[in-house]
Write a protein that holds these residues in place. Structure first.
Motif, PDB file in Angstrom:
ATOM      1  N   MET A 172      11.004  93.807  45.061  1.00  0.00           N
ATOM      2  CA  MET A 172      10.948  92.643  45.957  1.00  0.00           C
ATOM      3  C   MET A 172      12.352  92.051  46.131  1.00  0.00           C
ATOM      4  SD  MET A 172       8.585  89.295  45.505  1.00  0.00           S
ATOM      5  CE  MET A 172       8.464  88.031  46.768  1.00  0.00           C
ATOM      6  N   LEU A 173      13.096  91.993  45.031  1.00  0.00           N
ATOM      7  CA  LEU A 173      14.452  91.445  45.105  1.00  0.00           C
ATOM      8  C   LEU A 173      15.367  92.364  45.920  1.00  0.00           C
ATOM      9  CD1 LEU A 173      16.213  89.075  44.356  1.00  0.00           C
ATOM     10  CD2 LEU A 173      16.695  90.149  42.152  1.00  0.00           C
ATOM     11  N   ALA A 174      15.154  93.683  45.796  1.00  0.00           N
ATOM     12  CA  ALA A 174      15.953  94.638  46.572  1.00  0.00           C
ATOM     13  C   ALA A 174      15.737  94.414  48.068  1.00  0.00           C
ATOM     14  CB  ALA A 174      15.581  96.067  46.186  1.00  0.00           C
ATOM     15  N   LYS A 175      14.475  94.177  48.429  1.00  0.00           N
ATOM     16  CA  LYS A 175      14.146  93.940  49.832  1.00  0.00           C
ATOM     17  C   LYS A 175      14.857  92.693  50.343  1.00  0.00           C
ATOM     18  CE  LYS A 175       9.696  95.628  50.995  1.00  0.00           C
ATOM     19  NZ  LYS A 175       8.266  95.304  50.899  1.00  0.00           N
ATOM     20  N   ILE A 176      14.893  91.671  49.490  1.00  0.00           N
ATOM     21  CA  ILE A 176      15.557  90.419  49.872  1.00  0.00           C
ATOM     22  C   ILE A 176      17.061  90.649  50.059  1.00  0.00           C
ATOM     23  CG2 ILE A 176      16.230  88.156  48.936  1.00  0.00           C
ATOM     24  CD1 ILE A 176      13.321  87.754  48.248  1.00  0.00           C
ATOM     25  N   CYS A 177      17.663  91.393  49.126  1.00  0.00           N
ATOM     26  CA  CYS A 177      19.102  91.667  49.248  1.00  0.00           C
ATOM     27  C   CYS A 177      19.393  92.381  50.560  1.00  0.00           C
ATOM     28  CB  CYS A 177      19.588  92.512  48.073  1.00  0.00           C
ATOM     29  SG  CYS A 177      19.499  91.653  46.506  1.00  0.00           S
ATOM     30  N   LYS A 178      18.480  93.264  50.948  1.00  0.00           N
ATOM     31  CA  LYS A 178      18.669  94.058  52.158  1.00  0.00           C
ATOM     32  C   LYS A 178      18.567  93.210  53.429  1.00  0.00           C
ATOM     33  CE  LYS A 178      17.092  98.427  54.069  1.00  0.00           C
ATOM     34  NZ  LYS A 178      16.046  99.451  53.976  1.00  0.00           N
ATOM     35  N   THR A 179      17.643  92.239  53.416  1.00  0.00           N
ATOM     36  CA  THR A 179      17.388  91.515  54.664  1.00  0.00           C
ATOM     37  C   THR A 179      18.033  90.130  54.731  1.00  0.00           C
ATOM     38  OG1 THR A 179      15.316  90.685  53.734  1.00  0.00           O
ATOM     39  CG2 THR A 179      15.182  92.679  55.067  1.00  0.00           C
ATOM     40  N   PHE A 180      18.361  89.541  53.576  1.00  0.00           N
ATOM     41  CA  PHE A 180      18.872  88.171  53.547  1.00  0.00           C
ATOM     42  C   PHE A 180      20.259  88.102  54.187  1.00  0.00           C
ATOM     43  CE2 PHE A 180      21.043  84.716  51.036  1.00  0.00           C
ATOM     44  CZ  PHE A 180      20.308  83.651  51.544  1.00  0.00           C
ATOM     45  N   LYS A 181      20.449  87.147  55.080  1.00  0.00           N
ATOM     46  CA  LYS A 181      21.754  87.010  55.749  1.00  0.00           C
ATOM     47  C   LYS A 181      22.617  86.025  54.972  1.00  0.00           C
ATOM     48  CE  LYS A 181      20.615  88.885  60.109  1.00  0.00           C
ATOM     49  NZ  LYS A 181      19.312  89.372  59.619  1.00  0.00           N
ATOM     50  N   GLY A 182      23.086  86.488  53.827  1.00  0.00           N
ATOM     51  CA  GLY A 182      23.919  85.647  52.972  1.00  0.00           C
ATOM     52  C   GLY A 182      24.138  86.366  51.657  1.00  0.00           C
ATOM     53  N   ILE A 183      24.703  85.643  50.696  1.00  0.00           N
ATOM     54  CA  ILE A 183      24.997  86.224  49.380  1.00  0.00           C
ATOM     55  C   ILE A 183      23.807  86.014  48.442  1.00  0.00           C
ATOM     56  CG2 ILE A 183      26.467  85.956  47.321  1.00  0.00           C
ATOM     57  CD1 ILE A 183      27.985  87.262  49.604  1.00  0.00           C
ATOM     58  N   VAL A 184      23.462  87.035  47.669  1.00  0.00           N
ATOM     59  CA  VAL A 184      22.440  86.891  46.631  1.00  0.00           C
ATOM     60  C   VAL A 184      23.133  86.948  45.277  1.00  0.00           C
ATOM     61  CG1 VAL A 184      20.319  87.825  45.620  1.00  0.00           C
ATOM     62  CG2 VAL A 184      20.709  88.012  48.094  1.00  0.00           C
ATOM     63  N   LEU A 185      23.079  85.826  44.539  1.00  0.00           N
ATOM     64  CA  LEU A 185      23.609  85.834  43.172  1.00  0.00           C
ATOM     65  C   LEU A 185      22.446  86.035  42.213  1.00  0.00           C
ATOM     66  CD1 LEU A 185      26.284  84.302  41.229  1.00  0.00           C
ATOM     67  CD2 LEU A 185      23.999  83.688  40.448  1.00  0.00           C
ATOM     68  N   ILE A 186      22.474  87.149  41.492  1.00  0.00           N
ATOM     69  CA  ILE A 186      21.436  87.423  40.497  1.00  0.00           C
ATOM     70  C   ILE A 186      22.011  87.074  39.129  1.00  0.00           C
ATOM     71  CG2 ILE A 186      19.799  89.135  39.620  1.00  0.00           C
ATOM     72  CD1 ILE A 186      20.356  90.758  42.230  1.00  0.00           C
ATOM     73  N   ASP A 187      21.465  86.025  38.540  1.00  0.00           N
ATOM     74  CA  ASP A 187      21.968  85.521  37.259  1.00  0.00           C
ATOM     75  C   ASP A 187      21.270  86.297  36.139  1.00  0.00           C
ATOM     76  OD1 ASP A 187      22.531  84.100  34.961  1.00  0.00           O
ATOM     77  OD2 ASP A 187      22.270  82.129  35.888  1.00  0.00           O
ATOM     78  N   GLU A 188      21.998  87.288  35.593  1.00  0.00           N
ATOM     79  CA  GLU A 188      21.411  88.144  34.564  1.00  0.00           C
ATOM     80  C   GLU A 188      21.816  87.697  33.156  1.00  0.00           C
ATOM     81  OE1 GLU A 188      20.262  92.238  36.872  1.00  0.00           O
ATOM     82  OE2 GLU A 188      22.011  92.336  35.551  1.00  0.00           O
ATOM     83  N   ALA A 189      21.750  86.397  32.916  1.00  0.00           N
ATOM     84  CA  ALA A 189      22.114  85.853  31.591  1.00  0.00           C
ATOM     85  C   ALA A 189      21.284  86.505  30.476  1.00  0.00           C
ATOM     86  CB  ALA A 189      21.930  84.338  31.579  1.00  0.00           C
ATOM     87  N   TYR A 190      20.041  86.893  30.814  1.00  0.00           N
ATOM     88  CA  TYR A 190      19.125  87.427  29.795  1.00  0.00           C
ATOM     89  C   TYR A 190      18.797  88.905  29.995  1.00  0.00           C
ATOM     90  CZ  TYR A 190      18.614  82.463  28.954  1.00  0.00           C
ATOM     91  OH  TYR A 190      18.880  81.146  28.685  1.00  0.00           O
ATOM     92  N   ALA A 191      19.502  89.570  30.903  1.00  0.00           N
ATOM     93  CA  ALA A 191      19.113  90.937  31.280  1.00  0.00           C
ATOM     94  C   ALA A 191      19.158  91.923  30.115  1.00  0.00           C
ATOM     95  CB  ALA A 191      19.989  91.444  32.425  1.00  0.00           C
ATOM     96  N   ASP A 192      20.039  91.677  29.122  1.00  0.00           N
ATOM     97  CA  ASP A 192      20.095  92.613  27.994  1.00  0.00           C
ATOM     98  C   ASP A 192      18.783  92.642  27.202  1.00  0.00           C
ATOM     99  OD1 ASP A 192      22.679  93.656  28.331  1.00  0.00           O
ATOM    100  OD2 ASP A 192      23.577  91.878  27.414  1.00  0.00           O
ATOM    101  N   PHE A 193      17.989  91.584  27.318  1.00  0.00           N
ATOM    102  CA  PHE A 193      16.706  91.526  26.599  1.00  0.00           C
ATOM    103  C   PHE A 193      15.561  92.084  27.441  1.00  0.00           C
ATOM    104  CE2 PHE A 193      19.273  87.897  25.091  1.00  0.00           C
ATOM    105  CZ  PHE A 193      19.373  88.229  23.745  1.00  0.00           C
ATOM    106  N   ALA A 194      15.862  92.501  28.674  1.00  0.00           N
ATOM    107  CA  ALA A 194      14.822  92.917  29.614  1.00  0.00           C
ATOM    108  C   ALA A 194      14.706  94.428  29.685  1.00  0.00           C
ATOM    109  CB  ALA A 194      15.133  92.343  30.991  1.00  0.00           C
ATOM    110  N   GLU A 195      13.680  94.890  30.385  1.00  0.00           N
ATOM    111  CA  GLU A 195      13.431  96.318  30.534  1.00  0.00           C
ATOM    112  C   GLU A 195      14.371  96.953  31.552  1.00  0.00           C
ATOM    113  OE1 GLU A 195      11.356  98.118  28.624  1.00  0.00           O
ATOM    114  OE2 GLU A 195      11.174  96.203  27.554  1.00  0.00           O
ATOM    115  N   ASP A 196      14.794  96.172  32.537  1.00  0.00           N
ATOM    116  CA  ASP A 196      15.677  96.722  33.574  1.00  0.00           C
ATOM    117  C   ASP A 196      16.662  95.645  34.025  1.00  0.00           C
ATOM    118  OD1 ASP A 196      14.232  94.937  35.056  1.00  0.00           O
ATOM    119  OD2 ASP A 196      13.404  96.377  36.466  1.00  0.00           O
ATOM    120  N   ASN A 197      17.551  96.003  34.936  1.00  0.00           N
ATOM    121  CA  ASN A 197      18.487  95.029  35.509  1.00  0.00           C
ATOM    122  C   ASN A 197      18.843  95.474  36.920  1.00  0.00           C
ATOM    123  OD1 ASN A 197      20.971  96.722  35.556  1.00  0.00           O
ATOM    124  ND2 ASN A 197      20.608  96.735  33.343  1.00  0.00           N
TER     125      ASN A 197
END
Ligand SMILES: *Cc1c(COP(=O)(O)O)cnc(C)c1O
Length: 356
Positions: A172-197
């Motif tokens: 869903m986020l990939a789709k947004i990055c593709k269509t959104f007319k602006g910058i997407v900042l993904i704050d991955e402060a906790y991504a090391d604890f997650a399954e993916d990034n």
């Protein structure tokens, strides 16, 4: 925190704001501190070694303004180039640079709620309007998210989210990055604890900034080091708005030692994930509602749904957690994952309090 009304010279938006309220940093002895998602374990032993090896005489000199050695070390770990990286005084500094670059009075920001409330405070400082998209009762993003944020120039979203711990689906986020007319900042402060990034988005889309921090997974909150990964053109633009010497010499040296020890990172992260799952399972047995977490904290609602009561009970036992008042979020408490011993104590007290 609100400004003194006897000084009428503040910009109106500054005079009107309350200011961001950071989590409590209690001075009490013998407390179990589970309120601001710091790491349960110390930093890599290599950080202590690097600290001992510091040459104090060099402190007379300004640090490298671009932090090039550190940027190169970060780039190497993730398979990027130095020009893809910018370092900041904590990732809060990265967020400030991003907002300075991509928002103002006419260029809107979009964010979700509940989420990291600093975004909205930084927006006020910049005099930028913020489109706030409400999460549903399970803290999931609404299906019309893309539509709601359209018209903004900058969309800021933590993945995993805080204080909820869950993640927007990557597709869903990939789709947004593709269509959104602006910058997407993904704050991955906790991504090391997650399954993916979403690091791969940097190569797929030209409008994505990934923000990372050493405060949580690298156990370096006190050192203040954050970084962004993006395409070189965006990084160059961000360089223009940063403070000249935003990362001090000590932090640059210690952060290099920390990032190079990926083995230690993986070991401590997996210990925290294990404790997180065990704690969640035990609380579930006690009829708590648990939001499935991919971070180093869990958002939990006690059987009577009175978050404030549970928070105050734990506080009375010297366990400090985080409570966010509000109609939905107010029935929850956010608990950072501590050591097994700390969590055992919390679980025992909790079982007694709710009679389970
Ligand atoms: C902790 C946190 C940060 C801030 O990290 P620092 O690097 O310590 O400034 C940024 N975003 C989120 C979502 C956080 O929880």
């Amino acid at each position: 925190m609100s400004s003194n009304k006897n000084i009428p010279y503040f910009r109106p938006e500054i005079a009107d704001m309350e200011g961001y309220a950071p989590g409590e940093q209690p001075k009490l002895k013998n407390i179990i501190k589970l309120n601001t998602n710091e790491n349960a374990y110390p930093p890599s032993p290599n950080v202590a070694k690097a600290y001992k090896a510091l040459n104090l005489d060099l402190k007379r000199f300004y640090p490298d303004p671009l932090a090039n050695n550190l940027r190169a070390a970060i780039a190497k770990v993730y398979g990027f180039k130095t020009e893809n990286i910018i370092a900041g005084n904590g990732s809060d500094d990265i967020l400030t640079m991003t907002i300075r670059c991509f928002s103002d009075k006419t260029l809107k920001i979009a964010c979700i709620a509940p989420s990291y409330s600093l975004y909205q405070e930084l927006a006020k400082i910049q005099n930028a309007k913020c489109i706030v998209v409400k999460l549903d009762k399970d803290f999931k993003v609404p299906s019309d998210l893309a539509k709601q944020i359209s018209g903004a120039n900058l969309f800021m979203i933590p993945r995993p989210n805080s204080p909820t711990g869950n993640s927007i689906p990557k597709t869903m986020l990939a789709k947004i990055c593709k269509t959104f007319k602006g910058i997407v900042l993904i704050d991955e402060a906790y991504a090391d604890f997650a399954e993916d990034n979403c690091l791969d988005f940097v190569k797929k889309f030209n409008n994505v900034i990934i923000s990372r921090t050493m405060s949580k997974s690298y156990a370096m909150a006190g050192m203040r080091l954050g970084y962004a990964i993006s395409n070189p053109e965006i990084i160059q633009g961000m360089m223009k708005v940063k403070d000249s010497y935003n990362v001090n010499r000590v932090t640059q040296a210690l952060a290099i030692a920390a990032i190079k020890d990926q083995k230690y990172l993986k070991k401590t992260v997996s210990m925290i994930q294990k404790t997180r799952e065990a704690t969640s399972a035990r609380l579930k047995e006690m009829n708590f509602k648990i939001i499935p977490s991919e971070a180093n904290f869990i958002l939990v609602s006690p059987p009577d749904k009175d978050g404030e009561k549970y928070f105050k009970f734990l506080r009375s036992k010297n366990i400090v957690t985080r409570y966010f008042p509000g109609s939905v979020i107010g029935s929850f408490v956010r608990i950072s994952i501590g050591t097994d011993k700390e969590m055992d104590k919390l679980l025992k007290l909790t079982a007694r309090f709710y009679g389970c």
